[in-house]
Design a protein around this motif. Structure first.
Motif, PDB file in Angstrom:
ATOM      1  N   TYR A 130       0.831  -1.207   0.000  1.00  0.00           N
ATOM      2  CA  TYR A 130       0.000   0.000   0.000  1.00  0.00           C
ATOM      3  C   TYR A 130       0.864   1.255   0.000  1.00  0.00           C
ATOM      4  CZ  TYR A 130      -2.659   3.871   1.948  1.00  0.00           C
ATOM      5  OH  TYR A 130      -3.200   5.103   2.174  1.00  0.00           O
ATOM      6  N   TYR A 131       1.896   1.257   0.846  1.00  0.00           N
ATOM      7  CA  TYR A 131       2.772   2.431   0.913  1.00  0.00           C
ATOM      8  C   TYR A 131       3.490   2.664  -0.411  1.00  0.00           C
ATOM      9  CZ  TYR A 131       2.381   3.660   5.838  1.00  0.00           C
ATOM     10  OH  TYR A 131       1.928   4.115   7.045  1.00  0.00           O
ATOM     11  N   LEU A 132       3.973   1.610  -1.050  1.00  0.00           N
ATOM     12  CA  LEU A 132       4.653   1.780  -2.332  1.00  0.00           C
ATOM     13  C   LEU A 132       3.696   2.271  -3.404  1.00  0.00           C
ATOM     14  CD1 LEU A 132       7.018  -1.333  -2.428  1.00  0.00           C
ATOM     15  CD2 LEU A 132       7.613   1.056  -1.944  1.00  0.00           C
ATOM     16  N   ALA A 133       2.422   1.847  -3.318  1.00  0.00           N
ATOM     17  CA  ALA A 133       1.433   2.274  -4.298  1.00  0.00           C
ATOM     18  C   ALA A 133       1.122   3.765  -4.185  1.00  0.00           C
ATOM     19  CB  ALA A 133       0.151   1.463  -4.137  1.00  0.00           C
ATOM     20  N   ARG A 134       1.250   4.313  -2.980  1.00  0.00           N
ATOM     21  CA  ARG A 134       0.963   5.736  -2.785  1.00  0.00           C
ATOM     22  C   ARG A 134       2.239   6.575  -2.746  1.00  0.00           C
ATOM     23  NH1 ARG A 134       1.597   7.839   2.251  1.00  0.00           N
ATOM     24  NH2 ARG A 134       0.036   9.437   1.809  1.00  0.00           N
ATOM     25  N   ALA A 135       3.358   6.031  -3.241  1.00  0.00           N
ATOM     26  CA  ALA A 135       4.629   6.744  -3.180  1.00  0.00           C
ATOM     27  C   ALA A 135       4.746   7.826  -4.250  1.00  0.00           C
ATOM     28  CB  ALA A 135       5.786   5.762  -3.323  1.00  0.00           C
ATOM     29  N   ARG A 136       3.916   7.770  -5.297  1.00  0.00           N
ATOM     30  CA  ARG A 136       4.038   8.753  -6.377  1.00  0.00           C
ATOM     31  C   ARG A 136       3.407  10.101  -6.053  1.00  0.00           C
ATOM     32  NH1 ARG A 136       3.196   5.469 -12.102  1.00  0.00           N
ATOM     33  NH2 ARG A 136       5.004   4.093 -11.882  1.00  0.00           N
ATOM     34  N   PRO A 137       2.124  10.135  -5.623  1.00  0.00           N
ATOM     35  CA  PRO A 137       1.521  11.447  -5.347  1.00  0.00           C
ATOM     36  C   PRO A 137       2.076  12.049  -4.060  1.00  0.00           C
ATOM     37  CG  PRO A 137       0.003   9.715  -4.721  1.00  0.00           C
ATOM     38  CD  PRO A 137       1.176   9.039  -5.384  1.00  0.00           C
ATOM     39  N   GLY A 138       1.816  13.332  -3.884  1.00  0.00           N
ATOM     40  CA  GLY A 138       2.214  13.990  -2.654  1.00  0.00           C
ATOM     41  C   GLY A 138       3.508  14.771  -2.804  1.00  0.00           C
TER      42      GLY A 138
END
Length: 205
Positions: free
Chosen positions: A21-29
């Motif tokens: 999950y963390y790697l999947a949300r590593a792009r935005p932000g």
């Protein structure tokens, strides 16, 4: 890791899912958020591999040193970005990896754990400090998660009442209909899962 095999498999699934999950949300932000997401993702996957029961899949003799190298660098990387929680987590991974090697740094208890599989490994004082840190982290994160859920429930109820009276404005519709409103809760739940996983791994060290 030591302990019953089913505990290892549960920890592996929990850590792998959270790390993914963390790697999947590593792009935005922002840059800082991406660093945090990548660090947590790396830690989750590392915990998943480390949690595989040794009685089922025997790790190679060099694997603890790989953990030491990877998470030693990760700890310095997190320190450079001032992510203190990641620093503690990466340092804990290095500590657990060193305990797995049975080196003198692990202390006599570490040798006993590898010989008999029942005694706790590592340095008791350091293990206790890490357990205390993650206990406080789990409690604090759980409180924030419960508070966020309570606030979300209150907001949903208020929106429903407003709709019923026909006075719902367009600005009120957007937050309640958006999927982004629940992302902070998912993130807190993931942090809680990671903290519980780390706490459990330290317990069965």
């Amino acid at each position: 890791m030591h302990g019953p095999p089913w505990v290892g498999w549960l920890l592996m699934l929990l850590s792998a899912a959270t790390g993914g999950y963390y790697l999947a949300r590593a792009r935005p932000g922002t840059a800082g958020q991406r660093v945090e997401a990548r660090g947590e993702g790396l830690m989750g996957l590392g915990m998943a591999v480390m949690a595989v029961p040794a009685t089922v899949v025997a790790p190679p003799s060099w694997s603890p040193w790989l953990y030491v190298a990877v998470f030693g660098v990760a700890s310095l990387w997190a320190l450079a970005y001032r992510h203190l929680h990641l620093v503690v987590g990466s340092a804990a991974m290095v500590y657990m990896a060193l305990t797995m090697t049975g080196t003198p740094a692990a202390g006599p208890a570490g040798h006993a754990a590898h010989a008999g599989g029942t005694a706790p490994g590592g340095v008791p004082l350091l293990t206790g400090l890490l357990l205390g840190y993650y206990s406080l982290f789990i409690i604090a994160t759980g409180i924030r998660l419960a508070s966020a859920d309570s606030s979300a429930t209150t907001a949903t109820t208020s929106t429903t009442v407003t709709r019923a009276t026909g006075a719902l404005s367009a600005t009120a519709v957007a937050p309640s209909g958006s999927g982004t409103a629940r992302r902070p809760e998912v993130l807190r739940a993931s942090r809680l899962a990671m903290g519980i996983g780390m706490f459990a791994m330290l317990l069965v060290l």
